[in-house]
Design a protein around this motif. Structure first.
Motif, PDB file in Angstrom:
ATOM      1  N   ASP A 161       0.831  -1.201   0.000  1.00 52.66           N
ATOM      2  CA  ASP A 161       0.000   0.000   0.000  1.00 52.66           C
ATOM      3  C   ASP A 161       0.873   1.261   0.000  1.00 52.66           C
ATOM      4  OD1 ASP A 161      -1.858  -1.986   0.497  1.00 52.66           O
ATOM      5  OD2 ASP A 161      -2.853  -0.934   2.149  1.00 52.66           O
ATOM      6  N   HIS A 162       0.397   2.307  -0.650  1.00 50.48           N
ATOM      7  CA  HIS A 162       1.063   3.610  -0.594  1.00 50.48           C
ATOM      8  C   HIS A 162       0.020   4.691  -0.313  1.00 50.48           C
ATOM      9  CE1 HIS A 162       4.791   1.972  -2.312  1.00 50.48           C
ATOM     10  NE2 HIS A 162       4.060   1.382  -3.239  1.00 50.48           N
TER      11      HIS A 162
ATOM     12  N   CYS B 117       3.987   9.764  -2.129  1.00 52.53           N
ATOM     13  CA  CYS B 117       3.639   8.747  -1.151  1.00 52.53           C
ATOM     14  C   CYS B 117       4.037   9.290   0.213  1.00 52.53           C
ATOM     15  CB  CYS B 117       4.409   7.457  -1.431  1.00 52.53           C
ATOM     16  SG  CYS B 117       4.176   6.235  -0.110  1.00 52.53           S
TER      17      CYS B 117
ATOM     18  N   ILE C 230       4.600   7.486   2.891  1.00 51.70           N
ATOM     19  CA  ILE C 230       5.606   6.697   3.610  1.00 51.70           C
ATOM     20  C   ILE C 230       6.899   7.454   3.362  1.00 51.70           C
ATOM     21  CG2 ILE C 230       6.890   4.514   3.621  1.00 51.70           C
ATOM     22  CD1 ILE C 230       4.196   3.136   3.022  1.00 51.70           C
TER      23      ILE C 230
ATOM     24  N   HIS D 237       9.752   6.308   1.272  1.00 54.25           N
ATOM     25  CA  HIS D 237       9.446   6.221  -0.158  1.00 54.25           C
ATOM     26  C   HIS D 237       9.521   7.601  -0.804  1.00 54.25           C
ATOM     27  CE1 HIS D 237       6.954   2.274   0.451  1.00 54.25           C
ATOM     28  NE2 HIS D 237       8.223   2.134   0.764  1.00 54.25           N
TER      29      HIS D 237
ATOM     30  N   MET E  68       9.536   8.805  -4.611  1.00 50.61           N
ATOM     31  CA  MET E  68       8.123   8.569  -4.932  1.00 50.61           C
ATOM     32  C   MET E  68       7.348   9.883  -4.749  1.00 50.61           C
ATOM     33  SD  MET E  68       5.949   5.311  -3.598  1.00 50.61           S
ATOM     34  CE  MET E  68       6.245   3.978  -4.764  1.00 50.61           C
TER      35      MET E  68
HETATM   36 CU    CU Z   1       4.990   4.314  -0.606  1.00 50.86          CU
END
Ligand code: CU
Ligand code: C2O
Ligand code: CU
Length: 502
Positions: free
Chosen positions: A428-429, A485, A487, A490, A495
């Protein structure tokens, strides 16, 4: 000046704060090597987590004082600097903190206010303050394009528009090192209050900033290991307002308005009270159109917020239930955590009158038909290799890794667009966009579209593995905006993309 140390062991019961903050010299700060080379194969240390004192009273967040006497002006200053806190007697833990407190001080302003915050970067690396979710001009957004050098000061200044009351938060956003600055303690809540509150008086408003912490055996904040750069770092200790498993003393039947902030780097919080349903009243962008009663749990991906109203008639605990957010590769093991009690509720004292919520909270008008559709796809879709000889793909959106000198997408001021966020990867992102709030239209899984269950304003949305989220969005201010994203490992590894709004 010596950094002050505050005793937080049994009996202290105070804020996780050292008034006066650090000296900003950066001594004792361990600089992390560039995360872009995160190909290590270290594993998350197990069994070394030291114990902290649990069961202290829930701390109220320190409040950032308004130094202006002019009505409608909020003025204050925020210093990011190292600070030593004594989590356990005899051990110093060096955090990086805003004004010496973890979580950062609570900022409270009102719709229409002029906000002027002087930021002092007392770290030994560049930083910014990003006002996550807030409708601020691009030049005031604290994006990676606008770094504040170590030792430097800058003023962030913006006016809060009408109708933007919500539970926002603030955190650093420098290129490549956001993840480390956040896991070392830099994050705080920013609540914008409405001019006219549609909620009845008497609700007990409590912000709960949830973060996590990984310490080594000497109670120092442990650096990331290789795996953290793949999965995102999850600390072993879940902290609520800077305390571990604190206790909320609740009056029976009283109505609590709890504002949950997921300020972790990478942990998904599936929050549930044992035996006590919640009424959801708000999301990232403020109140819902109508309360959603009877929710047994609320899932918050990193960066998301939710507001619930809850009453307690018996002692209970708030848990972070297991959530499987996938893994980078087949057979590498999921990221399901065990169920953790993160807050205890102790009901005591005389019962108070219950408060009924209104059946509508505020209008949320659906955004009109889009003038065009854009697609954003997380990548890579495949990782090869095993625990050794791991071949890392870059973290990408539409096949490209973040480059702040490149524009990845454009939009017109005031134009409604449909964005499709596609996640073909195996984890998941959470997708986050700067500059505005959006409306989720539907989620598509295996060809089946599920419309959003209720209208809501969001700035961060989880896009589960294999899922496509369709959302409607409109930017009201020109400039360069990030989407990424949330996270943080990431994001820092690429990302993220740049949207040019004109
Ligand atoms: Cu991510
Ligand atoms: Cu909360 Cu661009 O971040
Ligand atoms: Cu943001």
């Amino acid at each position: 000046m010596d950094r002050r140390t505050l005793l937080l062991a049994a009996g202290a019961g105070g804020l996780l704060t050292a008034c006066g903050g650090g000296d900003g010299s950066g001594s004792g700060v361990v600089m992390n090597p560039s995360p872009a080379t995160g190909t290590g194969t270290g594993s998350v240390p197990q069994g070394t987590t030291p114990a902290l004192t649990e069961g202290q009273p829930l701390r109220s967040l320190a409040r950032l004082a308004n130094t202006s006497t002019t009505p409608g002006v909020f003025e204050a200053s925020l210093t990011a600097a190292p600070v030593d806190l004594e989590l356990v007697s005899g051990f110093r833990t060096t955090f990086w903190a805003y004004n010496g407190t973890v979580a950062g001080p609570l900022i409270e302003a009102t719709e229409g206010d002029r906000v002027r915050i002087t930021f002092v970067n007392g770290l030994s690396q560049e930083s910014t303050v990003h006002w996550h979710g807030m409708p601020v001009p691009a030049a005031q957004d604290g994006s990676p394009m606008d770094p504040v050098p170590p030792g430097a000061t800058r003023v962030y200044e913006f006016t809060l528009p009408a109708d933007c009351a919500a539970s926002y938060w603030y955190h650093p956003h420098p290129h490549r090192v956001t993840h480390e600055q956040v896991f070392r303690g830099l994050a705080g809540a920013f609540i914008v209050k409405p001019r006219v509150d549609p909620l009845p008086p008497g609700l007990i408003d409590i912000p709960l900033v949830i973060s996590d912490l990984r310490l080594d055996a000497a109670y120092r904040i442990a650096p990331n290991v290789g795996m953290d750069y793949l999965l995102g770092r999850e600390g072993d200790l879940l902290m609520v307002n800077g305390g571990q498993r604190p206790v909320l003393a609740a009056a029976p039947a009283a109505a609590y308005r709890l504002r949950f902030f997921n300020a972790t780097n990478a942990r998904y919080l599936r929050l549930a009270f044992d035996g006590t349903p919640m009424t959801l009243i708000g999301t990232d962008g403020g109140l819902l159109a109508a309360p959603v009663a009877g929710m047994s749990q609320v899932l918050l991906a990193p960066g998301e917020r939710a507001e619930v109203v809850v009453s307690f008639n018996a002692d209970t605990v708030l848990r972070a239930l297991p959530y499987d957010r996938g893994s980078m590769m087949m057979g590498m093991g999921g990221l399901t955590r065990t169920s953790d009690a993160i807050l205890a509720v102790r009901v005591q004292g005389p019962a108070v009158a219950t408060i009924a919520l209104p059946s509508t909270l505020r209008p949320i008008v659906p955004l009109p038909a889009q003038i065009r559709t854009q697609r954003f796809e997380f990548g890579p879709s495949m990782m090869t290799g095993g625990m050794t000889g791991m071949t890392m793909g870059a973290f990408t959106i539409n096949g490209r890794s973040f480059d702040m000198n490149r524009i990845d997408a454009t939009a017109r001021v005031g134009a409604v667009e449909l964005w499709e966020i596609v996640n073909p990867t195996q984890m998941d992102h959470p997708f986050h966009l700067h500059g505005t709030q959006f409306q989720i239209v539907e989620r598509v899984r295996s060809g089946v579209a599920t419309p959003a269950p209720y209208p809501a304003w969001k700035d961060t949305v989880n896009v589960a593995r294999g899922e496509t989220v369709r959302l409607k969005v409109k930017q009201d201010m020109p400039g360069l905006r990030m989407y990424h994203c949330h996270i943080l490992e990431h994001e820092d590894q690429g990302m993220m993309g740049v949207l040019s709004v004109s």
